[in-house]
Design an enzyme around this catalytic site. Structure first.
Site, PDB file in Angstrom:
ATOM      1  N   GLY A 170       0.823  -1.205   0.000  1.00  0.00           N
ATOM      2  CA  GLY A 170       0.000   0.000   0.000  1.00  0.00           C
ATOM      3  C   GLY A 170       0.853   1.250   0.000  1.00  0.00           C
ATOM      4  N   GLY A 172       0.750   5.583   1.191  1.00  0.00           N
ATOM      5  CA  GLY A 172       0.076   6.592   1.993  1.00  0.00           C
ATOM      6  C   GLY A 172       0.792   7.917   1.882  1.00  0.00           C
ATOM      7  N   GLY A 173       0.373   8.856   2.707  1.00  0.00           N
ATOM      8  CA  GLY A 173       0.968  10.180   2.653  1.00  0.00           C
ATOM      9  C   GLY A 173       2.435  10.181   3.029  1.00  0.00           C
ATOM     10  CG  MET A 174       3.649   9.788   6.878  1.00  0.00           C
ATOM     11  SD  MET A 174       3.733   9.213   8.595  1.00  0.00           S
ATOM     12  CE  MET A 174       2.248   8.245   8.724  1.00  0.00           C
ATOM     13  CB  VAL A 177       3.167  -0.674   3.720  1.00  0.00           C
ATOM     14  CG1 VAL A 177       3.431  -1.881   4.630  1.00  0.00           C
ATOM     15  CG2 VAL A 177       2.807   0.544   4.546  1.00  0.00           C
ATOM     16  CE  LYS A 192       3.606   2.570   8.000  1.00  0.00           C
ATOM     17  NZ  LYS A 192       2.575   2.835   6.984  1.00  0.00           N
ATOM     18  CG  ASP A 287      -3.678   8.813  11.377  1.00  0.00           C
ATOM     19  OD1 ASP A 287      -4.760   9.342  11.056  1.00  0.00           O
ATOM     20  OD2 ASP A 287      -2.868   8.375  10.547  1.00  0.00           O
TER      21      ASP A 287
END
Length: 437
Positions: A170, A172-174, A177, A192, A287
Site C-alpha cells: 500500500g 500513503g501520505g508518508m 508499505v 514501511k 490517527d
C-alpha cells in the site's frame, strides 16, 4: 525554525503567537478558537485556520461571511510568507518567519538575536537535482527528496538491506508499505518506508528515530509489533510484523461497504483493548481509522491489530511533515475531534476515543457521522467538526441495536467531558450492550 503571528492592529494589538513545531491556529468569535475575537462582528464563529509547520504556514478561510484577506486581497487559501498581513475586520496579524536563536559568542554579541532563515541549496537524495530550502543557519545539512522522486519511491520503494522485497502492500501520505522476507530467518515482515515531505535537518531525523524507538516499546496482542528501524540512503524505514488479512476499510469494502454490528463490535473492542493498554503507558495514537486496523482471520474469530502507533504525531512534530491540510487529507481530518483540529500538539486519550467512534460508525453505516459528502473539502469538513451534530446511527442503519449505537455515539460527543472517560470504560459498555443480542 519558528513562525510568529504578531497582532499589529485591532483590539488585541501587541499580542504574539509563536510556533516552533507543527500546529494549527484557529481565529474566530467562538470560545474554542485560539485567537478569540468575541466582539468583532466582522468575524464568523470559526472564521479561518492557519496551519503551521515551520518555516511553512498555510491559511484557509472557513467559508466565513465577510472573508479573510492577505495583503489586502480576499483569499480562500494562501501560503504565507515572512511579512504577510492577515486581516479580518479591524484585526491585522503580521507573519514573521524566523530561524532558531544562535548561541551567543564573544566575537558576535548580537548572535543570540532572532534571525531570518537562511536559504540554502539541497540535493534530492534520489536523483541529485538541486532545490532551495529554508534552514536555521547557512551551514545546515538537510535531507531532501523531491516531489517527483517521492511519487516514484512510493510506487517502487528502494530495497532494504537484509530483506528480500516481495511486493508493495500500500501507499500513503508518508510513504509506502512492502511485504518482505527476512534473509536471516525467512520471516515475513512489513516494511514501511517514510519519505519526508520537506527538507529535514539531521537533528529532526534523529529526534524522529528516538520517537519511533519509544513507540516500539508497546507490546500488546492487538498492537502490531515493531521489529527494527533505521535509515537507508537517507530514507527512514520501519520493519514490523506482517499481519495477513486486510485492513478494516478493505474488509468493509469486500462486504459491500459496511459490516454487521457483531463484526464491528469484535474489531472495535479489540482496538479499545489496545488503546487502553497504550493510554495507561502514556501513549496516544492520534490517527485511528479503518486503514490503521488490520484484521486477520474470519468472523467470529477475527484478530485485529492496531498499527502506526504514534507515527502520525512523531512524523509531524519532528519536522518530517509539511503543511498537511494542503494535501488530500480531508478524510483523516474528518476523524479528528474539535480539540485535535484546534491544537495538533496537545492531543490526549479522549481524542483517540472520538476517532474510534468515527471508525465504528463508518464500519457500521458505510458513511461519515457528520453531514458531509464523500468529496467534502477541508473547509467544509472543519466547519462540520465544530458546528454540525452527528447523524444518529438509527437513521442510517436501523438494525443496529440502540444500546450499541448509543455507546458509539457517546464517543462522538464534541465536548471531551461527555465522552467515555477511558478506552476500557467504552469497551466494557460496548461488550455489555452487544451481549444482549
Amino acid at each position: 525554525m519558528r513562525v510568529t503571528l504578531h497582532v499589529v492592529a485591532g483590539p488585541q494589538t501587541g499580542r504574539d503567537f509563536t510556533f516552533d513545531q507543527h500546529d494549527t491556529f484557529m481565529i474566530g468569535r467562538s470560545e474554542d478558537s485560539q485567537f478569540c475575537l468575541p466582539h468583532d462582528r466582522f468575524f464568523s464563529r470559526h472564521h479561518c485556520i492557519v496551519e503551521i509547520a515551520p518555516p511553512q504556514a498555510f491559511l484557509r478561510d472557513l467559508s466565513s461571511t465577510n472573508g479573510t484577506f492577505v495583503n489586502g486581497i480576499r483569499v480562500e487559501t494562501a501560503h504565507l510568507k515572512h511579512g504577510d498581513r492577515i486581516q479580518g475586520g479591524e484585526t491585522v496579524l503580521e507573519v514573521e518567519v524566523g530561524a532558531d536563536q544562535l548561541a551567543p559568542s564573544f566575537s558576535d554579541p548580537d548572535s543570540s538575536e532572532k534571525t531570518e532563515p537562511s536559504l540554502i541549496t539541497v540535493l534530492c537524495l534520489n536523483c541529485g537535482i538541486p532545490s532551495n530550502a529554508n534552514a536555521s543557519r547557512p551551514d545546515a545539512k538537510l535531507s531532501f527528496v523531491c516531489d517527483e522522486c517521492r511519487e516514484k519511491l512510493k510506487k517502487n520503494p528502494q530495497p532494504i538491506p537484509n530483506y528480500q522485497m516481495m511486493r508493495v502492500l500500500g501507499q500513503g501520505g508518508m510513504g509506502s508499505v512492502m511485504l518482505a522476507r527476512s534473509e536471516k530467518d525467512g520471516t515475513a515482515v512489513a516494511i514501511k518506508t517514510l519519505l519526508p515531505e520537506v527538507a529535514v535537518s539531521e537533528q529532526s531525523l534523529k529526534r524522529f528515530m528516538r520517537e519511533i524507538e519509544v513507540a516500539a516499546s508497546l507490546r500488546h496482542q492487538h498492537i502490531v509489533s515493531y521489529i527494527e528501524h533505521g535509515t537507508h540512503n537517507g530514507i527512514v524505514y520501519l520493519v514490523t510484523e506482517y499481519v495477513s488479512g486486510m485492513d478494516a476499510s478493505k474488509l468493509a469494502t469486500h462486504r459491500g461497504g459496511k459490516l454487521s454490528f457483531k463484526e464491528v463490535v469484535k474489531i472495535i473492542e479489540q482496538t479499545l483493548s489496545a488503546l487502553d493498554f497504550a493510554h495507561v503507558q502514556g501513549f496516544v495514537h492520534r490517527d485511528i481509522k479503518e486503514q490503521n486496523i488490520l484484521v486477520d482471520g474470519t468472523f467470529p474469530n477475527y484478530h485485529s491489530k492496531l498499527t502506526d502507533f504514534g507515527l502520525s504525531k512523531s512524523y509531524k512534530q519532528t519536522g518530517m511533515s509539511g503543511v498537511t491540510m494542503v494535501g488530500d487529507v480531508a478524510g483523516t481530518i474528518a476523524y479528528m475531534p474539535p480539540e485535535q483540529v484546534r491544537d495538533f500538539k496537545e492531543v490526549r486519550p479522549p481524542s483517540d476515543i472520538y476517532a474510534v467512534g468515527m471508525t465504528a460508525y463508518s464500519l457500521l453505516t458505510g458513511a461519515h457521522a457528520l453531514d458531509i459528502g464523500p468529496n467534502a473539502g477541508i473547509s467544509e469538513t472543519v466547519k462540520a467538526i465544530f458546528e454540525k451534530p452527528i447523524i444518529p446511527i438509527s437513521k442510517r442503519q436501523p438494525e443496529v441495536p440502540p444500546k450499541v449505537a448509543a455507546v458509539i455515539e457517546t464517543a462522538l460527543a464534541k465536548q471531551v467531558e461527555l465522552r467515555w472517560r477511558s478506552a476500557a470504560e467504552m469497551r466494557e459498555a460496548l461488550l455489555r450492550a452487544a451481549s444482549e443480542f
